[in-house]
Write a protein that holds these residues in place. Structure first.
Motif, mmCIF file in Angstrom:
data_model
loop_
_atom_site.group_PDB
_atom_site.id
_atom_site.type_symbol
_atom_site.label_atom_id
_atom_site.label_comp_id
_atom_site.label_asym_id
_atom_site.label_seq_id
_atom_site.Cartn_x
_atom_site.Cartn_y
_atom_site.Cartn_z
ATOM 1 N N ASN A 67 0.618 -1.500 0.254
ATOM 2 C CA ASN A 67 -0.001 0.312 0.077
ATOM 3 C C ASN A 67 0.729 0.998 0.086
ATOM 4 O O ASN A 67 0.686 1.921 -0.341
ATOM 5 N N LEU B 287 2.033 1.787 -4.148
ATOM 6 C CA LEU B 287 1.192 2.262 -4.183
ATOM 7 C C LEU B 287 0.570 3.894 -4.263
ATOM 8 O O LEU B 287 0.654 4.584 -5.336
ATOM 9 N N ARG B 288 0.793 4.429 -2.783
ATOM 10 C CA ARG B 288 0.516 5.816 -2.338
ATOM 11 C C ARG B 288 1.739 6.683 -3.163
ATOM 12 O O ARG B 288 1.182 7.470 -3.476
ATOM 13 N N VAL C 200 4.233 5.430 -5.584
ATOM 14 C CA VAL C 200 3.799 5.653 -6.768
ATOM 15 C C VAL C 200 2.412 6.448 -7.576
ATOM 16 O O VAL C 200 2.748 7.625 -8.105
ATOM 17 N N HIS C 201 1.290 6.739 -7.071
ATOM 18 C CA HIS C 201 0.168 7.601 -7.171
ATOM 19 C C HIS C 201 0.873 9.075 -6.925
ATOM 20 O O HIS C 201 0.350 9.734 -8.123
ATOM 21 N N VAL D 106 -0.878 6.719 -14.949
ATOM 22 C CA VAL D 106 0.532 6.339 -13.297
ATOM 23 C C VAL D 106 -1.268 6.421 -11.975
ATOM 24 O O VAL D 106 -0.921 5.378 -11.706
ATOM 25 N N SER E 17 -2.752 2.863 -10.540
ATOM 26 C CA SER E 17 -2.329 3.182 -9.318
ATOM 27 C C SER E 17 -3.144 3.246 -8.914
ATOM 28 O O SER E 17 -3.872 2.208 -7.173
ATOM 29 N N SER F 162 -5.111 0.015 -8.335
ATOM 30 C CA SER F 162 -4.822 -0.617 -7.829
ATOM 31 C C SER F 162 -4.912 -0.865 -6.560
ATOM 32 O O SER F 162 -5.408 -2.000 -5.300
ATOM 33 N N MET F 163 -4.856 0.643 -6.026
ATOM 34 C CA MET F 163 -5.651 0.695 -4.617
ATOM 35 C C MET F 163 -6.940 0.112 -3.855
ATOM 36 O O MET F 163 -7.435 -0.190 -3.163
#
Length: 120
Positions: free
Chosen positions: A18, A21-22, A24-25, A48, A52, A55-56
């Motif tokens: 997580n 992912l955050r 990358v976000h 992007v 992301s 995905s989250m």
């Protein structure tokens, strides 16, 4: 009668996934904002952010199936709509971006009793 609690699923490394992912976000948000100011690719930033973000969302929904019925989960769907609007209508990209930033910040920092309130 109190509502039964939803099952919550977990796995080793979920927290770090997580966090990644955050991160990358946030990179995607910076890319998107930079592109709006003329320094980069709007489609790259949007890609992007969406990849992301989805995905989250998938991780959160897998972990807690009721997530999409809560304000936080439903808010993600609203944010996806704003990204779609910004991508489809370039003249709306800047207002959509700032709406995303404000909405995301309010949602992320709202008390848990607000974020996790069920809509339906």
């Amino acid at each position: 009668m109190p509502r039964p609690r939803d099952p919550i699923r977990d796995f080793p490394g979920k927290r770090w996934l997580n966090v990644v992912l955050r991160t990358v976000h946030l990179v995607g948000i910076v890319l998107f904002g930079a592109a709006l100011l003329g320094a980069g690719s709007l489609p790259l930033g949007a890609t992007v952010i969406v990849a992301s973000g989805l995905s989250m969302l998938a991780l959160d929904t897998w972990s807690k199936p009721a997530h999409l019925r809560e304000i936080a989960g439903f808010g993600v769907l609203v944010k996806l709509g704003l990204i779609a609007l910004a991508s489809a209508l370039p003249q709306m990209a800047l207002p959509a971006f700032w709406t995303l930033v404000v909405f995301s910040t309010l949602l992320a920092h709202a008390p848990g009793r607000v974020r996790h309130r069920r809509l339906f």
